[in-house]
Motif scaffolding. Structure first.
Motif, PDB file in Angstrom:
ATOM      1  N   ARG A 109       0.832  -1.212   0.000  1.00 49.48           N
ATOM      2  CA  ARG A 109       0.000   0.000   0.000  1.00 49.48           C
ATOM      3  C   ARG A 109       0.861   1.255   0.000  1.00 49.48           C
ATOM      4  O   ARG A 109       0.468   2.280  -0.515  1.00 49.48           O
ATOM      5  CB  ARG A 109      -0.880   0.033   1.246  1.00 49.48           C
ATOM      6  N   GLN A 139      -6.411  -5.350  -1.963  1.00 48.28           N
ATOM      7  CA  GLN A 139      -6.033  -4.917  -0.613  1.00 48.28           C
ATOM      8  C   GLN A 139      -7.254  -4.681   0.284  1.00 48.28           C
ATOM      9  O   GLN A 139      -7.110  -4.192   1.407  1.00 48.28           O
ATOM     10  CB  GLN A 139      -5.200  -3.631  -0.693  1.00 48.28           C
ATOM     11  N   LEU A 188      -3.886   3.044  -4.040  1.00 46.25           N
ATOM     12  CA  LEU A 188      -3.656   2.665  -2.643  1.00 46.25           C
ATOM     13  C   LEU A 188      -3.130   3.830  -1.802  1.00 46.25           C
ATOM     14  O   LEU A 188      -2.774   3.644  -0.649  1.00 46.25           O
ATOM     15  CB  LEU A 188      -2.669   1.490  -2.582  1.00 46.25           C
TER      16      LEU A 188
END
Ligand SMILES: Nc1ncnc2c1ncn2[C@@H]1O[C@H](COP(=O)(O)OP(=O)(O)O)[C@@H](O)[C@H]1O
Ligand code: SF4
Ligand SMILES: [Mg+2]
Lengths: 372, 330
Positions: A109, A139, A188
Motif C-alpha cells: 500500500r 487490498q 492505494l
C-alpha cells in the motif's frame, strides 16, 4: 545560473528532512545457470552492485543512467518485486530487505510503481475500471461511495474521462495509458512511488504533460518519488536530488542544481553534455563542446576492476584500475565515486573542449587490459 | 562558470499541445472488448461461418438423434431384409444408390438392410461425445500443465516440457490397440477408456501452446503490476494470465477436435472402438470395406460424414485463429 520559478517554489514547499527510504550496500546478482535439470551456476549478472542512497519524505530522487545500468532492477528491489542478494533496504525505519510475500502485502500500500511500457503494463483483457480497481479489491480497501465511484475519482485525478471506465486499454493512446498506470499506482494512496522511465516510451510532445501531471500529483498528495530516466533532461524539471548510475553502481548523487551546475564525476559531465539543447542559438556551441564517450558499456557479468567507468574515462590513471573509488561526500550533500573528480577548470568551455578531445582518444580496447 | 547546454534545457515545462485523445468524446462509451472485435472479424469469414454453422447443426443432430430418427429414420437395429436384393447373393441393397429412397434417406446396410441414416446420426453422437470429452480432458490437463510450466519456469518447466515431448513421441495407436483389446468390451467402459486415451495423449498440443504463451505473458509488466499491488500467484494465474490465454486455448481446442474425431474413427475402424451395436462412423467404414464392390455408397456415406465434420472443425478453427490473432488484419 538562472533559476526558474518552479525550482524556487519546489525548494520552499519541500521540507525534505526525514528519510522515507534508506538503502545501503544494495546488491542484486542474477545467477547465470547452465543445464536443464542439474543447474550449475556459471556466473552472475551484477545488475546492481552496492548502492547507498536515501530518499527523503516528500522529495523526488531522480535516477539516471544508460540502458542496462541497473535502474529498473534498483526500482524493483526497492518495491521488493525482486529480492536483494545483498545489502539492506529500510522503509520508514522497517527493514524490508527479505520480507516474505505475505509480509510485503501490507507494505504494498505504501510503495507503488509506475512502469515504463504503457502497452505491456496494462492487461489487454481488462477494462480500465478493472485495472484501476484491482489494487482496491486485492487490498480490501473500503470504498464508502462504491468502488466504481472510487475508480472514477482516480481517473479524474489523472486527467482521464471517468466515463471511460468500461473501455479497454487498446482504445487509448500511449499517454492516456500511462495515466491509467498512474491512476492504478495512486489507488492505494502510497507514500513512495517508483516511476520507472514513465515517459521514455512516449512522444516527446506528451512527455512534458505526463511529467507535469506527476509533479502536480506529488504536491497534491504529498508523494515521494524515485524517478528513473535514461537521460538527465527528463529528470531535471521534477527532481530535488539526482543520482547517476553506471554499470550497477552509483557514481554521483547531489542536489539537483549542484549536479547540473557542478558535476564532479566525469561520466556525469559526459551525460550532461549530451542533454539536448532546445535553444537554437546555444545548440551549435553545445554540439561543439559535447563530450562523446567512445566504446561500449562493459558487461555487468565481468565489470572492470577498480572504477567501472575507467574503460571509457579520459581521466583514468593506474589508480583507477587498482582501487574502487569510494562514494564520498565532496561538497555538502554531494557524493561522488571518483579518484580524480572534475575540477572547475574542466567545466569551462575550454575545459570541456579538452575533455571532448581526450574522451575521443580513449583507446576502445582498454576494457581488454588485464585487471591488476 | 555555466554549462551552456544544461541551463537552457531547464524549462521544457511549456505544455506541448494537448495530446490528441484516441477516444473521441460523445461516441458511445461502452468499450469494445477484444472478444467483440474478434467476433466482428469472424462474421466476415464466410468459410469459418459455414464451418461453425455445420458444427452447430451436427451437435443439434447428435443431441436430437432419437427425435429425428423417429421422424426420418428407422430403429437403429431393425433389419429390413426386403431392402436387400436376393438375386445378388443377398448382399447389396435394392436400387442403384445403395438403396437410397424416400423411406431410407441414406440407403441401407448391405446384407442386414439396417437404416444407414439412423446409423449415421447415432454415429455422430458417438463420435462427438468421445471427441468432445477427450478434448475437454486435453484442455484441462493442457492448461494446468502448460500454465504451471510457463508461470513457474525453471526446472518445473524443463520437467513438464520433456514430459510433453515424451508423450508426443509415444506410439499411441499401437498402445491404444493393445490396451483396449485386453479390456472388457462393455460400452460405457470402452467410451471412458477411449476418452482417457485420446484426451490423455492430445493434451500436450494444448499444453505446449499454453506454456509458450504463459512464459511470454509472465514477463509482461502487467503481471509485475499485479504483484506490486499484492496479488498472489493464484490471482495472477486466474485473473491476469488465463484471460489472455483464452483465445489460444479456444483456437487450439477447436483444432484438436477434428484430430480427436479422426482418432476415434481410426480406433473404431481397427475394431477397438465402441462395441457393436452402438453405431460408429469408423466401424461403418471398416464394415464397408468388405462390400465396396457391391455397394460403394455404403463406404462413401460414413466417409463423407467424417470428412465434412473434420473439415468443418478445421475451417472454423482456422477462422477463429485469424479472427483472434491481432497480427492478422482481415
Ligand atoms: N531477471 C533478470 N535476469 C538476468 N539478468 C537481468 C534480469 N533483469 C535484468 N537483468 C540484467 O541486469 C542489467 C540491468 O538491467 P536493468 O535494471 O533492467 O537496467 P536498466 O533499467 O537500467 O536499463 C542488465 O544487464 C540486464 O540484462
Ligand atoms: S575514478 Fe578514475 S576512471 Fe573512474 S571516473 Fe574517476 S578518473 Fe575516471
Ligand atoms: Mg529499465
Amino acid at each position: 545560473m538562472p533559476t526558474s520559478t518552479p525550482q524556487t517554489e519546489r525548494a520552499a514547499t519541500r521540507p525534505a528532512t526525514e528519510n522515507l527510504l534508506e538503502v545501503s550496500g544494495l546488491e542484486k546478482h542474477f545467477p547465470i545457470t547452465r543445464g536443464a535439470f542439474i543447474r550449475r551456476t556459471v556466473g552472475a549478472v551484477r545488475a546492481v552492485d552496492g548502492l547507498d542512497f536515501t530518499v527523503r519524505t516528500g522529495e523526488t530522487l531522480g535516477v539516471v543512467g544508460e540502458s542496462g545500468c541497473g535502474k529498473s532492477t534498483t526500482g524493483r528491489l526497492v518495491t521488493r518485486l525482486l529480492e536483494p542478494t545483498g545489502g539492506k533496504i529500510t522503509f520508514e525505519g522497517r527493514d524490508i530487505t527479505h520480507m516474505s510475500v505475505r509480509q510485503m502485502r501490507e507494505l504494498r500500500r505504501d510503495v507503488q510503481m509506475i512502469f515504463q511500457d504503457p502497452y505491456s503494463s496494462l492487461n489487454p483483457r481488462h477494462t480500465v475500471g478493472t485495472i484501476v480497481g484491482a489494487p482496491l479489491r486485492i487490498q480490501n480497501i473500503p470504498t464508502p461511495k462504491g468502488q466504481k465511484r472510487a475508480v472514477q475519482d482516480l481517473l479524474e485525478l489523472v486527467g482521464l474521462n471517468p466515463e471511460h471506465y468500461n473501455r479497454y486499454p487498446h482504445e487509448f493512446s500511449g499517454g492516456q495509458r500511462q495515466r491509467i498506470g498512474i491512476a492504478r499506482a495512486l489507488a492505494l494512496r502510497p507514500k513512495l512511488i517508483v516511476c520507472d522511465e514513465p515517459v521514455s516510451a512516449l512522444d516527446v510532445s506528451i512527455q512534458a504533460q505526463v511529467v507535469n501531471l506527476l509533479d502536480d500529483l506529488q504536491r497534491e498528495l504529498n508523494l515521494t518519488y524515485m524517478f528513473i530516466a535514461h537521460d538527465l533532461s527528463v529528470v531535471k524539471h521534477i527532481s530535488d536530488r539526482v543520482a547517476v548510475m553506471y554499470l550497477g553502481k552509483m557514481v554521483e548523487l547531489a542536489p539537483r542544481d549542484a549536479l547540473y551546475a557542478t558535476p564532479m564525476h566525469p561520466y556525469t559531465l559526459a551525460l550532461l553534455s549530451a542533454v539536448p539543447v532546445p535553444d537554437p542559438s546555444r545548440r551549435d556551441k553545445a554540439q561543439r563542446e559535447r563530450v562523446l564517450l567512445t566504446g561500449d558499456v562493459p558487461s555487468p557479468i565481468d565489470p572492470p576492476s577498480g572504477c567501472r567507468f575507467r574503460t571509457r574515462c579520459w581521466k583514468a590513471q593506474d589508480k583507477c584500475a587498482q582501487e574502487v573509488p569510494p562514494f564520498v561526500e565532496l561538497a555538502p550533500g554531494h557524493r561522488v565515486a571518483c579518484h580524480f573528480p572534475v575540477t572547475d577548470a574542466e567545466r569551462t568551455p575550454q575545459g570541456r573542449m579538452a575533455a571532448q578531445h581526450a574522451a575521443a582518444e580513449v583507446p576502445p580496447d582498454t576494457a581488454a587490459e588485464p585487471a591488476l | 562558470m555555466t554549462l551552456g547546454p544544461v541551463t537552457s534545457s531547464t524549462d521544457v515545462a511549456t505544455p506541448a499541445g494537448e495530446e490528441t485523445p484516441t477516444i473521441a468524446d460523445g461516441k458511445k462509451i461502452e468499450g469494445r472488448s477484444l472478444g467483440r472485435i474478434a467476433w466482428m472479424r469472424l462474421k466476415r469469414d464466410k468459410l469459418a461461418m459455414a464451418g461453425g454453422g455445420f458444427i452447430i447443426f451436427l451437435i443439434l443432430v447428435a443431441i436430437l438423434a432419437p427425435l429425428i430418427n423417429k421422424v426420418l429414420g428407422h430403429p437403429v437395429n431393425e433389419y429390413h431384409q426386403d431392402k436387400i436384393d436376393p438375386n445378388l447373393g443377398g448382399i447389396p441393397p435394392v436400387g442403384t444408390w445403395g438403396g437410397i429412397s424416400k423411406d431410407f434417406l441414406l440407403g441401407v446396410q448391405p446384407v442386414t438392410g439396417r437404416d444407414l441414416f439412423s446409423q449415421i446420426i447415432y454415429g455422430a453422437q458417438t463420435s462427438l461425445l468421445i471427441a468432445l470429452l477427450a478434448t475437454l480432458l486435453a484442455v484441462v490437463i493442457g492448461i494446468v500443465v502448460g500454465v504451471t510450466a510457463g508461470y513457474y519456469g525453471g526446472w518445473v518447466d524443463s520437467l513438464f516440457s520433456r514430459f510433453m515431448d515424451l508423450i508426443l513421441a509415444f506410439p499411441l495407436i499401437l498402445f491404444a490397440i493393445a490396451l483396449i483389446s485386453v479390456l472388457p468390451p462393455t460400452k460405457g467402459f470402452r467410451i471412458a477408456v477411449m476418452v482417457l486415451i485420446i484426451g490423455g495423449f492430445s493434451w500436450p498440443y494444448i499444453g505446449r501452446i499454453v506454456r509458450g504463451q504463459a512464459l511470454s505473458l509472465r514477463e509482461r509488466e502487467f503481471v509485475e503490476a499485479a504483484r506490486s499491488v499484492g496479488a498472489g500467484s493464484f490471482r495472477i494465474i486466474f485473473r491476469e494470465l488465463l484471460p489472455n490465454l483464452a483465445a489460444p486455448i479456444l483456437v487450439y481446442s477447436t483444432l484438436i477436435i477434428p484430430s480427436n474425431i479422426l482418432f476415434e474413427a481410426a480406433l473404431s475402424f481397427l475394431g477397438v472402438g465402441v462395441p457393436p451395436p452402438t453405431p460408429s462412423w469408423g466401424r461403418l467404414l471398416s464394415d464397408a470395406v468388405d462390400y465396396y464392390e457391391y455397394d460403394p455408397m455404403y463406404m462413401l456415406i460414413p466417409g463423407l460424414a467424417i470428412f465434412v465434420t473434420v473439415l468443418a472443425f478445421n475451417l472454423f478453427g482456422d477462422g477463429l485463429r485469424d479472427a483472434l490473432d491481432p497480427k492478422s488484419n482481415r
